[in-house]
Structure formats: structure tokens, C-alpha cells
Design a protein around this motif. Structure first.
Motif, PDB file in Angstrom:
ATOM      1  N   ASP A 241      -4.583  10.098  -3.447  1.00 42.42           N
ATOM      2  CA  ASP A 241      -5.386   9.052  -2.824  1.00 42.42           C
ATOM      3  C   ASP A 241      -6.362   9.656  -1.822  1.00 42.42           C
ATOM      4  O   ASP A 241      -5.958  10.389  -0.916  1.00 42.42           O
ATOM      5  N   VAL A 242      -7.648   9.345  -2.014  1.00 39.30           N
ATOM      6  CA  VAL A 242      -8.693   9.774  -1.075  1.00 39.30           C
ATOM      7  C   VAL A 242      -9.542   8.537  -0.795  1.00 39.30           C
ATOM      8  O   VAL A 242     -10.616   8.351  -1.327  1.00 39.30           O
ATOM      9  N   ASN A 243      -8.996   7.650   0.058  1.00 40.04           N
ATOM     10  CA  ASN A 243      -9.612   6.329   0.200  1.00 40.04           C
ATOM     11  C   ASN A 243      -9.639   5.822   1.640  1.00 40.04           C
ATOM     12  O   ASN A 243      -9.712   4.616   1.865  1.00 40.04           O
ATOM     13  N   GLY A 244      -9.593   6.717   2.608  1.00 35.33           N
ATOM     14  CA  GLY A 244      -9.698   6.302   3.997  1.00 35.33           C
ATOM     15  C   GLY A 244      -8.541   5.474   4.503  1.00 35.33           C
ATOM     16  O   GLY A 244      -8.651   4.781   5.505  1.00 35.33           O
ATOM     17  N   GLY A 245      -7.410   5.543   3.785  1.00 30.89           N
ATOM     18  CA  GLY A 245      -6.231   4.791   4.203  1.00 30.89           C
ATOM     19  C   GLY A 245      -6.131   3.403   3.603  1.00 30.89           C
ATOM     20  O   GLY A 245      -5.214   2.652   3.943  1.00 30.89           O
ATOM     21  N   PHE A 246      -7.051   3.057   2.711  1.00 29.86           N
ATOM     22  CA  PHE A 246      -7.020   1.731   2.080  1.00 29.86           C
ATOM     23  C   PHE A 246      -5.700   1.523   1.318  1.00 29.86           C
ATOM     24  O   PHE A 246      -5.051   0.494   1.451  1.00 29.86           O
ATOM     25  N   HIS A 247      -5.339   2.512   0.537  1.00 31.83           N
ATOM     26  CA  HIS A 247      -4.068   2.446  -0.212  1.00 31.83           C
ATOM     27  C   HIS A 247      -3.208   3.632   0.208  1.00 31.83           C
ATOM     28  O   HIS A 247      -3.606   4.774   0.034  1.00 31.83           O
TER      29      HIS A 247
END
Length: 249
Positions: A241-247
């Protein structure tokens, strides 16, 4: 195309002597991935439905070799011909992709479903399949571009896109199990919203994630380059996951 400033994620010789295939290499994440792999010492084979020559020129300006070719990844025969012609393949990055509009399921037609699944899923599979003999000889690495949408049921995308990216995550796990004995590792990266042409004008903002900004293509490319390198030798079957902490899976 101007190469971004060095990021230092890979040693300059980490991929020396290797050939990396990147699809979707004309722009966006694919183009930045190509530069990041070149920075690590790889030569590049660049494919895109649009002309990827600007990316090739940027790679060559870094002192690496680059082959650039227009290719429709949904055309299985063409993919097999183009990738089969390469002298060797050590790394495959499947970043060719199209967006799936957030269409109500009752309004999705066959053409749009076939377009999204054809590029995002079949295109990745045909690319990997064509490269597998060479990857087995090299003990190579596959990195597929997935999406947070495929993990959480979408951000602002349609079911056709969500299905294509969820399938990529599942396919990577299957590939990792099937090819481990052949020395091939396979992983995926699942970005959230990234500042690329794909989402331009669609109203995305950094408010969707705890880090409060959209990703840059470099944010994603850095992680892909790591997974493509010997530094990730013990990683396979993983969706990062590379999503800024979204998931936070």
C-alpha cells in the motif's frame, strides 16, 4: 522529458546489466518508473500505446540503453512478438492502465468493461506471460500496478476498474506461488490517488487520506523500483500500500 532529481532508493549499480520492461511508459507512473530503474543501472524496454520515445531519450541521457516501441498490450500476439524479441528480461513492470468511470452498474456496457479489463488485467497478463521464459532464466522480478480501489471497493472509480485492480492483486499472489520454484518473484503496488493525467479534472484532493495530499508519480515509482531490485529479494506475493494512509491493510 526531464529526469527527476536522484532519490537514492537504489544503488547506482543495483540493476547493472539487467533489462527491465515497462509498459505504460510514455507518461505518468510508467515513465517515472523507467527513469528510476535506469538510475539503478538497468537498460529499458519501453512500451506504450502512445509513443514512448521521450521517456527513452531521458533514459539515454542518463547513460542507459533504451528501446522504445508503440504497443497495444491487449493484442496478445503483438505483445508476444515484441517482448519475445528482447535479448533478455530481468524485470517486468506492468503500469499500462486506463480509468474506469464511476458508472452505475446498470449503465456499464460491454465495450467499457472489455476496455478496462482488457488493458488493466489482460494486458498485464499477456505481458507477464510473454516475458516468463526470460524471467525464469534470469530469476527475475514482476511488479504490477494495482490500486487501493481494488482493496477497498473503489475511491471514485467504477466497478470495472475496481474489478480489474482487485484481479491484479489476486493474480500477483497466484504468480508468486506458481513461479517461486522457478526463481521469479511477483509483487504489486497499490496506490491511492496519484497526480497523473488519469485523474486530472476528476475532483480528487488530498483530503481523502491522513497524509493530506495526492501522491506523486515519484512516490509510487520509488517503491516499484525497490520491489524490482535485489533489496526486495525475500518479498513475493505482496501487495504494498502506497496511499498516504487511506487504506491500512
Amino acid at each position: 522529458m526531464t529526469a527527476p532529481a536522484p532519490t537514492g532508493v537504489l544503488h547506482p549499480e543495483a540493476l547493472a546489466g539487467q533489462i527491465a520492461v515497462v509498459t505504460g511508459a510514455a507518461r505518468g507512473i510508467g515513465a517515472v518508473v523507467a527513469l528510476e530503474l535506469a538510475r539503478g543501472g538497468a537498460d529499458l524496454a519501453l512500451f506504450d500505446l502512445d509513443e514512448p520515445s521521450a521517456t527513452a531519450e531521458a533514459v539515454q541521457a542518463m547513460g542507459r540503453k533504451a528501446h522504445a516501441e508503440r504497443l497495444d498490450v491487449t493484442d496478445r500476439a503483438a505483445v508476444e512478438t515484441s517482448i519475445g524479441a528482447l535479448s533478455r528480461v530481468d524485470v517486468v513492470v506492468t503500469s499500462a492502465g486506463v480509468y474506469g468511470e464511476p458508472t452505475p452498474v446498470a449503465d456499464i456496457d460491454d465495450a467499457d468493461m472489455d476496455r478496462v479489463l482488457g488493458v488493466n488485467l489482460k494486458g498485464a497478463l499477456w505481458t507477464i506471460r510473454a516475458a516468463l521464459p526470460a524471467l525464469r532464466r534470469a530469476g527475475g522480478r514482476v511488479v504490477c500496478l494495482g490500486s487501493a480501489a481494488g482493496e477497498v471497493g473503489g475511491i471514485a472509480s467504477g466497478p470495472q476498474y475496481v474489478a480489474s485492480k482487485g484481479a491484479i492483486h489476486a493474480m500477483v499472489k497466484w504468480l508468486a506461488r506458481m513461479e517461486a520454484a522457478n526463481g521469479v518473484a511477483a509483487n504489486a503496488v497499490a496506490p491511492g490517488a496519484v497526480e497523473t493525467n488519469m485523474i486530472a479534472g476528476r475532483g480528487y484532493s488530498g483530503d481523502y487520506c491522513p497524509l493530506g495530499r495526492l501522491a506523486t508519480a515519484q512516490d509510487i515509482a520509488t517503491v516499484i523500483a525497490f520491489l524490482a531490485s535485489p533489496h526486495a529479494a525475500y518479498m513475493t506475493g505482496t501487495v504494498v500500500d502506497v496511499n498516504g494512509g487511506f487504506h491500512m491493510g
